[in-house]
Design a protein around this motif. Structure first.
Motif, short mmCIF file in Angstrom:
data_model
loop_
_atom_site.label_atom_id
_atom_site.label_comp_id
_atom_site.label_asym_id
_atom_site.label_seq_id
_atom_site.Cartn_x
_atom_site.Cartn_y
_atom_site.Cartn_z
N ALA A 42 0.79 -1.25 0.00
CA ALA A 42 0.00 0.00 0.00
C ALA A 42 0.81 1.30 0.00
N VAL A 43 2.01 1.27 0.59
CA VAL A 43 2.89 2.45 0.56
C VAL A 43 4.27 1.95 0.15
N CYS A 44 4.78 2.47 -0.96
CA CYS A 44 6.12 2.06 -1.41
C CYS A 44 6.94 3.31 -1.64
N CYS A 147 -1.37 5.35 7.49
CA CYS A 147 -2.00 4.27 8.27
C CYS A 147 -2.70 3.28 7.35
N ASP A 148 -2.72 2.05 7.83
CA ASP A 148 -3.16 0.89 7.06
C ASP A 148 -4.65 0.63 7.34
N ARG A 244 0.18 0.83 15.91
CA ARG A 244 0.41 -0.48 15.27
C ARG A 244 0.01 -0.50 13.80
N PHE A 245 -0.77 0.49 13.36
CA PHE A 245 -1.19 0.54 11.95
C PHE A 245 -0.42 1.60 11.15
N VAL A 246 0.56 2.25 11.78
CA VAL A 246 1.18 3.44 11.16
C VAL A 246 2.61 3.19 10.70
N TYR A 247 2.93 3.69 9.51
CA TYR A 247 4.32 3.79 9.02
C TYR A 247 4.64 5.29 8.89
N TRP A 259 1.55 6.03 -2.55
CA TRP A 259 0.59 5.37 -1.66
C TRP A 259 -0.73 5.16 -2.38
N ASP A 260 -1.46 4.15 -1.91
CA ASP A 260 -2.77 3.82 -2.47
C ASP A 260 -3.82 4.45 -1.57
N ASN A 261 -4.47 5.50 -2.08
CA ASN A 261 -5.45 6.25 -1.28
C ASN A 261 -6.70 5.45 -0.96
N ARG A 262 -6.91 4.32 -1.66
CA ARG A 262 -8.14 3.56 -1.46
C ARG A 262 -8.08 2.71 -0.19
N CYS A 263 -6.88 2.56 0.40
CA CYS A 263 -6.78 1.70 1.59
C CYS A 263 -5.81 2.26 2.62
N THR A 264 -5.52 3.56 2.54
CA THR A 264 -4.64 4.19 3.53
C THR A 264 -5.16 5.60 3.83
N MET A 265 -4.70 6.14 4.96
CA MET A 265 -4.78 7.59 5.16
C MET A 265 -3.35 8.05 5.40
N HIS A 266 -3.12 9.34 5.26
CA HIS A 266 -1.79 9.89 5.53
C HIS A 266 -1.95 11.27 6.14
#
Ligand code: OGA
Ligand code: MN
Length: 292
Positions: A42-44, A147-148, A244-247, A259-266
């Motif tokens: 989801a985030v690369c 976040c995931d 625990r859900f955050v990078y 990042w994929d906005n469909r399954c993350t927030m930032h």
């Protein structure tokens, strides 16, 4: 054959990609590897060590999906931006190449990015991938957190999953700006971007995993009282943004984070934004090839 290298940062969320020069044309195998890595992590981030030229950045974005060049909203008083129309200028630098001053409407607007959000959820044609490229970074601060929302969905109690399954949230850029302290929107601003509506629970197309779809742009739940909706949205946001859900991405010059906005927030984190330059440019792919 040249293959993309994919090195996860932790768990199943966040990875570094490399081994290939992504600013030059690359073949279908590399593209498939990149999309595969995005679907899984989801985030690369890609770390070439120096800023990617705008044309390479745009080409990379276009390889990943359609880019719409129509403006998505108007900020009153904002001058022409410094970057090509395929990119969003998310820097704190004005058209004269100076750091913006305190009180600037654009700086106040940008500070709204410090609330957890998904790009363009306030638009019917949502953002899919955002590719943010670091041209200049401040000496301190200005990390970006992610976040995931798939892992967060999985971890919700079954009763909550059942309660939210078919809910629709209403998203407005002017709502999140108000929460972040942006002044009342002008008529021109309001008219430039009306609210959008999106399901709170979605299936992520690339992984077929269920995900929350949340953002600070979400002001209420359709069919619920405003207060009740806001309480639910706040609870879900707090749940999904636990450590625990955050990078957290600590930028190096030239980094491109996708990042994929469909399954993350930032969210952006603070830095001295009227003192230090932070030149970030974003390519954004959209769900549909034509905007509404
Ligand atoms: C964005 C964004 C945050 C940051 O570009 O969409 O939210 O840290 N950026 O610059
Ligand atoms: Mn954003």
């Amino acid at each position: 054959m040249i293959r993309l290298t994919v090195t996860p940062v932790a768990r199943e969320f966040g990875a570094e990609v490399g081994g290939v020069d992504l600013s030059l044309p690359f073949d279908a195998t590399v593209l498939a590897d990149l999309i595969g890595a995005m679907d899984r992590y989801a985030v690369c981030f890609y770390r070439p060590g120096r800023p990617m030229p705008d044309n390479g950045h745009i080409a990379l974005g276009k390889a990943l999906g359609p880019i719409d060049t129509n403006p998505v909203f108007k900020i009153t008083g904002r001058k022409k931006t410094r970057v090509p129309i395929e990119l969003q200028d998310v820097a704190n630098i004005d058209e004269n190449n100076d750091v913006m001053k305190e009180g600037s409407r654009v700086i106040l607007f940008r500070r709204g990015d410090r609330l957890w959000h998904s790009d363009m959820s306030f638009h019917p044609n949502r953002a899919v991938y955002s590719l943010l490229s670091a041209h200049e970074i401040p000496p301190a601060g200005g990390d970006t957190e992610f976040c995931d929302l798939r892992a967060a969905y999985d971890a919700l109690p079954d009763a909550t999953k059942a309660k939210i399954e078919s809910l629709v949230a209403v998203h407005s850029i002017w709502y999140s700006r108000a929460v972040a302290g942006f002044p009342d929107p002008t008529e021109e601003e309001l008219a430039s971007r009306p609210p959008s509506r999106h399901r709170l629970v979605q299936v992520h197309p690339g992984s077929k995993r269920k995900t929350l779809y949340l953002a600070s742009h979400a002001s209420h739940i359709e069919g619920w009282s405003e207060d009740e909706g806001r309480v639910l949205l706040k609870e879900l946001k707090e749940f999904a943004t636990q450590g625990r859900f955050v990078y957290r991405h600590h930028w190096q010059l030239g980094d491109v984070v996708i990042w994929d906005n469909r399954c993350t927030m930032h969210r952006g984190t603070p830095y001295e934004d009227t003192r230090y330059r932070r030149d970030m440019r974003r390519a954004t792919t959209r769900e549909m090839a034509l905007s509404a």
